[in-house]
Write an enzyme that holds these catalytic residues in place. Structure first.
Site, PDB file in Angstrom:
ATOM      1  N   TYR A  66     -32.450  44.283 -46.883  1.00  0.00           N
ATOM      2  CA  TYR A  66     -33.234  43.044 -46.931  1.00  0.00           C
ATOM      3  C   TYR A  66     -33.282  42.533 -48.357  1.00  0.00           C
ATOM      4  O   TYR A  66     -33.556  43.294 -49.276  1.00  0.00           O
ATOM      5  CB  TYR A  66     -34.670  43.268 -46.417  1.00  0.00           C
ATOM      6  N   GLU A  68     -34.500  38.979 -49.313  1.00  0.00           N
ATOM      7  CA  GLU A  68     -35.015  37.602 -49.371  1.00  0.00           C
ATOM      8  C   GLU A  68     -35.211  37.192 -50.828  1.00  0.00           C
ATOM      9  O   GLU A  68     -35.678  37.988 -51.646  1.00  0.00           O
ATOM     10  CB  GLU A  68     -36.341  37.507 -48.609  1.00  0.00           C
ATOM     11  N   ASP A 212     -18.669  17.490 -45.774  1.00  0.00           N
ATOM     12  CA  ASP A 212     -18.597  18.750 -45.033  1.00  0.00           C
ATOM     13  C   ASP A 212     -17.117  19.106 -44.895  1.00  0.00           C
ATOM     14  O   ASP A 212     -16.391  18.521 -44.089  1.00  0.00           O
ATOM     15  CB  ASP A 212     -19.252  18.552 -43.657  1.00  0.00           C
ATOM     16  N   THR A 238     -17.727  25.916 -44.146  1.00  0.00           N
ATOM     17  CA  THR A 238     -17.700  27.258 -43.572  1.00  0.00           C
ATOM     18  C   THR A 238     -16.773  28.069 -44.464  1.00  0.00           C
ATOM     19  O   THR A 238     -16.014  27.512 -45.261  1.00  0.00           O
ATOM     20  CB  THR A 238     -17.119  27.273 -42.147  1.00  0.00           C
ATOM     21  N   LYS A 241     -12.717  29.272 -41.810  1.00  0.00           N
ATOM     22  CA  LYS A 241     -11.625  28.473 -41.236  1.00  0.00           C
ATOM     23  C   LYS A 241     -10.409  28.599 -42.164  1.00  0.00           C
ATOM     24  O   LYS A 241      -9.915  29.710 -42.329  1.00  0.00           O
ATOM     25  CB  LYS A 241     -12.118  27.059 -40.966  1.00  0.00           C
ATOM     26  N   ARG A 247     -17.176  34.882 -41.166  1.00  0.00           N
ATOM     27  CA  ARG A 247     -17.823  33.781 -40.434  1.00  0.00           C
ATOM     28  C   ARG A 247     -19.155  33.461 -41.112  1.00  0.00           C
ATOM     29  O   ARG A 247     -20.129  34.216 -40.976  1.00  0.00           O
ATOM     30  CB  ARG A 247     -18.040  34.234 -38.994  1.00  0.00           C
TER      31      ARG A 247
HETATM   32  C1  LIG Z   1     -16.894  24.262 -37.829  1.00  0.00           C
HETATM   33  C2  LIG Z   1     -17.670  23.166 -38.429  1.00  0.00           C
HETATM   34  C3  LIG Z   1     -19.040  23.309 -38.702  1.00  0.00           C
HETATM   35  C4  LIG Z   1     -19.907  24.419 -38.154  1.00  0.00           C
HETATM   36  O1  LIG Z   1     -19.653  25.663 -38.507  1.00  0.00           O
HETATM   37  P1  LIG Z   1     -20.372  26.884 -37.745  1.00  0.00           P
HETATM   38  O2  LIG Z   1     -20.153  28.006 -38.705  1.00  0.00           O
HETATM   39  O3  LIG Z   1     -19.681  27.034 -36.434  1.00  0.00           O
HETATM   40  O4  LIG Z   1     -21.810  26.558 -37.577  1.00  0.00           O
HETATM   41  C5  LIG Z   1     -19.684  22.287 -39.400  1.00  0.00           C
HETATM   42  N1  LIG Z   1     -19.024  21.195 -39.759  1.00  0.00           N
HETATM   43  C6  LIG Z   1     -17.712  20.996 -39.471  1.00  0.00           C
HETATM   44  C7  LIG Z   1     -17.046  19.741 -39.930  1.00  0.00           C
HETATM   45  C8  LIG Z   1     -17.011  21.972 -38.791  1.00  0.00           C
HETATM   46  O5  LIG Z   1     -15.734  21.763 -38.474  1.00  0.00           O
END
Ligand SMILES: *Cc1c(COP(=O)(O)O)cnc(C)c1O
Length: 425
Positions: A66, A68, A212, A238, A241, A247
């Site tokens: 933990y 925090e 994003d 993220t 990807k 993840r």
């Molecule tokens: C995949 C994705 C997310 C979300 O990611 P998670 O880890 O699945 O919550 C957010 N924004 C975009 C543009 C994505 O492609």
């Protein structure tokens, strides 16, 4: 062994038992998944295969901790090794993205976005994001997500003629609605995003800018796509990807928002950080700084272009006519097959893709006219342009035969041969 006997005597030998011993059902499912990944052509654009080094960090004893708070300012004792890990992850991420400030604690991409909204928005504020069916993400203001609940949402689109982002519409909507925050970045958009232009639009409307880059982070850190970091107030991503880490999520921001952002992540939307996952993020950032990673990302883009070209040559309409990044969308309904059926037929042949709406789709989202196809995972395995031609032919055979069982069985064999030449784990 003395230690083991002692543990047996005190009833703590369970700590030493193997997974197969403790839980054969889950152990078997993991083995099935290893086999599935080895025997499958993974073309889901948001998936990848991480290294053993990343897996090892994720499976480490940091899961027990933990922590925090932030390095040097924790609510719990015993955070020495944890601080080492988080500080390294932060320093590497700053270097990798040329960022002023980063927060490495978000558990996922969605939570990264939520933290930014908590940092700068109040309920009732107006936000602007790309329409989901035109390539945006649920968390960019869709009514089914938290992001569509407490804010007034205005959506921008792609143009009908060329299926590229309509920056003029974005500018006009921004002037009309004066959103507090404009969100750019996408889940199903195959073209370069003009972050500089979006910054200009934000400046004209007095909006904050969030990019994003969940899908294209790997391309960005290797110069295969322009970076939004110089322009955007916030950049979220993220790490699993194209970046090929665990993840999880990550947030970058300008120094002026650092305090508000950190407070929004913890205690705003999260509790204790996943220190084992932060360790794995640090490992993946280290991998991403190596010259081979740049070659890898460049090859992803080359493979996507080759695959889009070959799928197009097989007679399927490619949305926007091609791709600049790691994915493309094909309009399989142009050949009378729904996205849903296409996905299922291909899965039967061990080729995984996902159905996806295309801009101006006439089908419902659960049916969809399109397939989204991406090359990050197959490129990790080592496949190159000639293999993309082979894959396109396999895809076309399955779809043109409308999922005929004999054709599927034959394609499945071809997929297996190809996979065997490129083992993963
Ligand atoms: C995949 C994705 C997310 C979300 O990611 P998670 O880890 O699945 O919550 C957010 N924004 C975009 C543009 C994505 O492609």
């Amino acid at each position: 062994m003395a230690v083991l006997q002692e543990q047996t005597a005190t009833g703590h030998d369970f700590l030493q038992r193997s997974l197969a011993e403790v839980d054969p059902e889950i152990a078997d499912a993991i083995n099935l998944e290893i086999q599935r990944q080895n025997d499958t052509l993974e073309l889901i654009a948001s998936e990848n295969h991480v290294s053993r080094a990343v897996l090892t960090a994720m499976g480490s004893v940091f899961t027990n901790k933990y922590a925090e708070g932030y390095p040097g300012k924790r609510y719990y004792g015993g955070c020495g090794p944890t601080d080492i890990v988080e500080n390294i992850a932060i320093e590497r991420a700053k270097k990798l993205f040329a960022a002023e400030h980063v927060n490495v604690q978000p558990h996922s991409g969605s939570q990264a976005n939520m933290a930014v909204y908590f940092a700068v928005l109040k309920p009732g504020d107006t936000i602007m994001g790309m329409d989901l069916s035109h390539g945006g993400h649920l968390t960019h203001g869709h009514p089914l997500s938290y992001s569509g609940r407490d804010f007034k949402v205005v959506a921008y689109h792609v143009r009908k003629e060329d299926e590229r982002i309509d920056y003029d519409e974005m500018d006009r909507l921004a002037q009309e609605n004066k959103p507090r925050l404009i969100i750019c970045g996408a889940s199903a958009y195959s073209r370069v995003i003009d972050f500089k232009r979006i910054r200009q639009i934000c400046d004209r409307s007095g909006s904050l800018m969030m990019a994003d880059i969940a899908h294209i982070a790997g391309l960005i850190v290797t110069g295969n796509h322009p970076s939004p970091v110089p322009y955007a107030d916030f950049v979220t991503t993220t790490t699993h990807k194209t970046l090929r880490g665990p993840r999880a999520g990550l947030i970058i921001c300008k120094e002026q928002f650092a305090k508000d952002l950190d407070r929004a992540v913890f205690p705003g939307v999260q509790g204790g950080p996943l220190v084992h996952i932060i360790a794995a993020k640090a490992v993946s950032f280290q991998e991403a700084m190596q010259p081979e990673f740049k070659e890898y990302q460049t090859q992803i883009v080359r493979n996507a272009k080759a695959l889009a070209q070959a799928v197009g040559d097989a007679g399927f309409r490619i949305v926007s006519g091609g791709t600049d990044n790691h994915l493309f969308m094909t309009d399989v309904f142009s050949k009378g097959i729904t996205g849903k059926d296409g996905q299922n037929m291909l899965e039967a042949a061990n080729i995984t893709v996902n159905k996806n709406t295309i801009p101006f789709d006439t089908q419902k989202p659960m049916v969809a006219s399109g397939l989204r196809i991406g090359t990050p995972a197959v490129t990790t395995r080592g496949l190159r342009e000639p293999d993309m031609k082979t894959i396109a032919q396999l895809i076309a055979r399955v779809l043109d035969a409308k999922g005929d069982n004999g054709v599927i069985a034959d394609v499945k064999k071809n997929v297996k041969d190809l996979c065997d030449r490129f083992p993963i784990y």
